[in-house]
Design an enzyme around this catalytic site. Sequence first.
Site, PDB file in Angstrom:
ATOM      1  N   TYR A 145       0.780  -1.201  -0.095  1.00 30.07           N
ATOM      2  CA  TYR A 145       0.190   0.305  -0.120  1.00 30.07           C
ATOM      3  C   TYR A 145       1.069   0.958  -0.070  1.00 30.07           C
ATOM      4  O   TYR A 145       0.680   2.148  -0.781  1.00 30.07           O
ATOM      5  CB  TYR A 145      -0.854   0.057   1.340  1.00 30.07           C
ATOM      6  CG  TYR A 145      -1.413   1.568   1.415  1.00 30.07           C
ATOM      7  CD1 TYR A 145      -2.269   1.880   0.498  1.00 30.07           C
ATOM      8  CD2 TYR A 145      -1.274   2.234   2.615  1.00 30.07           C
ATOM      9  CE1 TYR A 145      -2.945   3.057   0.726  1.00 30.07           C
ATOM     10  CE2 TYR A 145      -1.730   3.238   2.780  1.00 30.07           C
ATOM     11  CZ  TYR A 145      -2.619   3.878   2.044  1.00 30.07           C
ATOM     12  OH  TYR A 145      -3.185   5.007   2.141  1.00 30.07           O
ATOM     13  N   ARG A 286      -0.413  -6.391  15.865  1.00 29.54           N
ATOM     14  CA  ARG A 286      -0.734  -6.711  14.522  1.00 29.54           C
ATOM     15  C   ARG A 286       0.580  -6.397  13.871  1.00 29.54           C
ATOM     16  O   ARG A 286       1.208  -5.385  14.023  1.00 29.54           O
ATOM     17  CB  ARG A 286      -1.886  -5.465  14.139  1.00 29.54           C
ATOM     18  CG  ARG A 286      -2.471  -5.730  12.935  1.00 29.54           C
ATOM     19  CD  ARG A 286      -3.710  -4.690  12.430  1.00 29.54           C
ATOM     20  NE  ARG A 286      -3.279  -3.378  12.621  1.00 29.54           N
ATOM     21  CZ  ARG A 286      -3.834  -2.202  12.261  1.00 29.54           C
ATOM     22  NH1 ARG A 286      -5.214  -2.553  12.161  1.00 29.54           N
ATOM     23  NH2 ARG A 286      -3.254  -0.925  12.121  1.00 29.54           N
TER      24      ARG A 286
HETATM   25  N1  UDP Z   1      -5.832  -1.015  16.614  1.00 25.42           N
HETATM   26  C1  UDP Z   1      -6.314  -1.908  17.590  1.00 25.42           C
HETATM   27  N2  UDP Z   1      -7.526  -2.625  17.315  1.00 25.42           N
HETATM   28  C2  UDP Z   1      -8.282  -2.167  16.088  1.00 25.42           C
HETATM   29  C3  UDP Z   1      -7.568  -1.228  15.145  1.00 25.42           C
HETATM   30  C4  UDP Z   1      -6.453  -0.724  15.621  1.00 25.42           C
HETATM   31  O1  UDP Z   1      -5.528  -2.001  18.793  1.00 25.42           O
HETATM   32  O2  UDP Z   1      -9.360  -3.057  15.955  1.00 25.42           O
HETATM   33  C5  UDP Z   1      -4.479  -0.174  16.972  1.00 25.42           C
HETATM   34  C6  UDP Z   1      -3.724  -0.458  15.901  1.00 25.42           C
HETATM   35  O3  UDP Z   1      -2.604  -1.705  16.272  1.00 25.42           O
HETATM   36  C7  UDP Z   1      -2.642   0.582  15.703  1.00 25.42           C
HETATM   37  C8  UDP Z   1      -3.656   1.869  16.316  1.00 25.42           C
HETATM   38  O4  UDP Z   1      -4.971   1.208  16.418  1.00 25.42           O
HETATM   39  O5  UDP Z   1      -1.735   0.843  16.948  1.00 25.42           O
HETATM   40  C9  UDP Z   1      -4.230   2.592  14.741  1.00 25.42           C
HETATM   41  O6  UDP Z   1      -4.655   1.830  13.878  1.00 25.42           O
HETATM   42  P1  UDP Z   1      -5.387   1.916  12.624  1.00 25.42           P
HETATM   43  O7  UDP Z   1      -5.811   0.581  11.834  1.00 25.42           O
HETATM   44  O8  UDP Z   1      -6.583   2.865  13.159  1.00 25.42           O
HETATM   45  O9  UDP Z   1      -4.700   3.080  11.658  1.00 25.42           O
HETATM   46  P2  UDP Z   1      -3.073   2.625  11.186  1.00 25.42           P
HETATM   47  O10 UDP Z   1      -2.207   3.529  12.350  1.00 25.42           O
HETATM   48  O11 UDP Z   1      -2.802   1.286  10.900  1.00 25.42           O
HETATM   49  O12 UDP Z   1      -3.007   3.604   9.873  1.00 25.42           O
END
Ligand code: UDP
Length: 327
Positions: A145, A286
Site C-alpha cells: 500500500y 498486529r
Molecule cells: N488498533 C487496535 N485495534 C483495532 C484497530 C486498530 O488495537 O481494532 C490499533 C493498531 O494496532 C494501531 C492503532 O490502533 O496501533 C491505529 O490503527 P489503525 O488501523 O486505526 O490505523 P493505522 O495506524 O494502521 O493507519
Amino acid sequence: MILVTGGAGYIGSHCVLSLLKKGEEVVVFDSLVTGHIETIETLKQYGKLKFVRGNLQNLSEILEVFENNDVTSVVHFAAFSQVGESVKDPQKYYYNNVYGTLNLLNAMLQHNVKKIVFSSTAATYGEPEYTPIDEKHPQNPINPYGSSKLMIEKILDDYDKAYGLKSVRLRYFNVAGADSESIVGEWHDPETHLIPNILKSTFSGGKPFAMFGDDYDTKDGTCVRDYINVEDLVCAHLLALDYLNSNGATTYYNLGTNDGNTVKEVFSSCELVTGKDIPVEIKARREGDPAVLVADNSKAKKELGWSPEKTLEQSIKSAYAWEVKRH
Ligand code: UDP
C-alpha cells in the site's frame, strides 16, 4: 469544475461536502467498490454535484469524464487503502492504485488539466527513523500500500518535470472523526480502524474491542498515533487547491497534529465520550504496526497556512454521532 476521484469514500466524501458548501461545482468519479451510493445521494443535497460511476483501470471511462465536463483541477482519493490486504494481494494494489492513477494522469494530460491534489500517506515513510516525522524523513515503505502511494509520488514528480503537471501530495497520518453535522462519516467494510472499531463495541451485539498489543516501548505499552480530524484534513485540500490555482509549484505536506495518543488513551476517551464501559480484549500485536507515528506538520503550517483545530475528543464525538446515526 473540480473532479474528485473516490468521492463516495470516507475522506473523499468529506472533501466533496466542503467543496459543495463553498459553492464549487464537483464531478465525482467512483467505482463504488468501497464507496457508497447512499453517500452520493446525501451529498447531492448540498450543491452542484454530478456523479459518474467508473473504474480508473478503464482509460475510456475516465477520459469520458474529461470529454463531458469542464474539469479544471483534480483531487484524487480513489485507492485501495488496507495495509494487511495489500501484503496478501499486492497485484490488487499496484493495478488499482498505480495503474489507475496513470490512466487518470493520461486523461488529465490529454485534456490539458495540470493541477492535482493527491492523497498520499504516512505509510510512505515506513518504519520511523525518528519522530515526529518531517517531510525530509526517508521514504521506505514496508508494505505494498505504502509503496503504491510512493510510486505515484515519484510519477507526479516526473510528470511535472516533463509535462508541467503540478501536484500537491498530502501525506495523511491517522484520519479520524466525521463531519460535525453527521452528514457523512467513516463507513468501511470491513472496518479496520481504531476509533470506529472501539465505538462499534458499544452497540448491543458488538464484539469486545480487540486491542492489538500492550507491550510496545511506549508510555502505557500501546501504539502511539497522530489522529488528525477529517474536517481539518479536508481544509488542507482546499488550501492546496488554492495554492495550485495561484501557480504554486509541485510540493508535499504531512497532515497530522504534531501530537500522539496511545491506543489506551483513545480507548479511555471513547469511554468518556460514550459514557459506556466498553468491553476489551488484549490481543497480539498486529503485523507491521510501528510503535510510534507522529507527524511534524510545520511545513504545511508555514507554506499552506494550515492549522488543525479539532481535538481527539471532538473527533471521537463526531465519529460516535455518526455511528449512532448509522445504527
Ligand atoms: N488498533 C487496535 N485495534 C483495532 C484497530 C486498530 O488495537 O481494532 C490499533 C493498531 O494496532 C494501531 C492503532 O490502533 O496501533 C491505529 O490503527 P489503525 O488501523 O486505526 O490505523 P493505522 O495506524 O494502521 O493507519
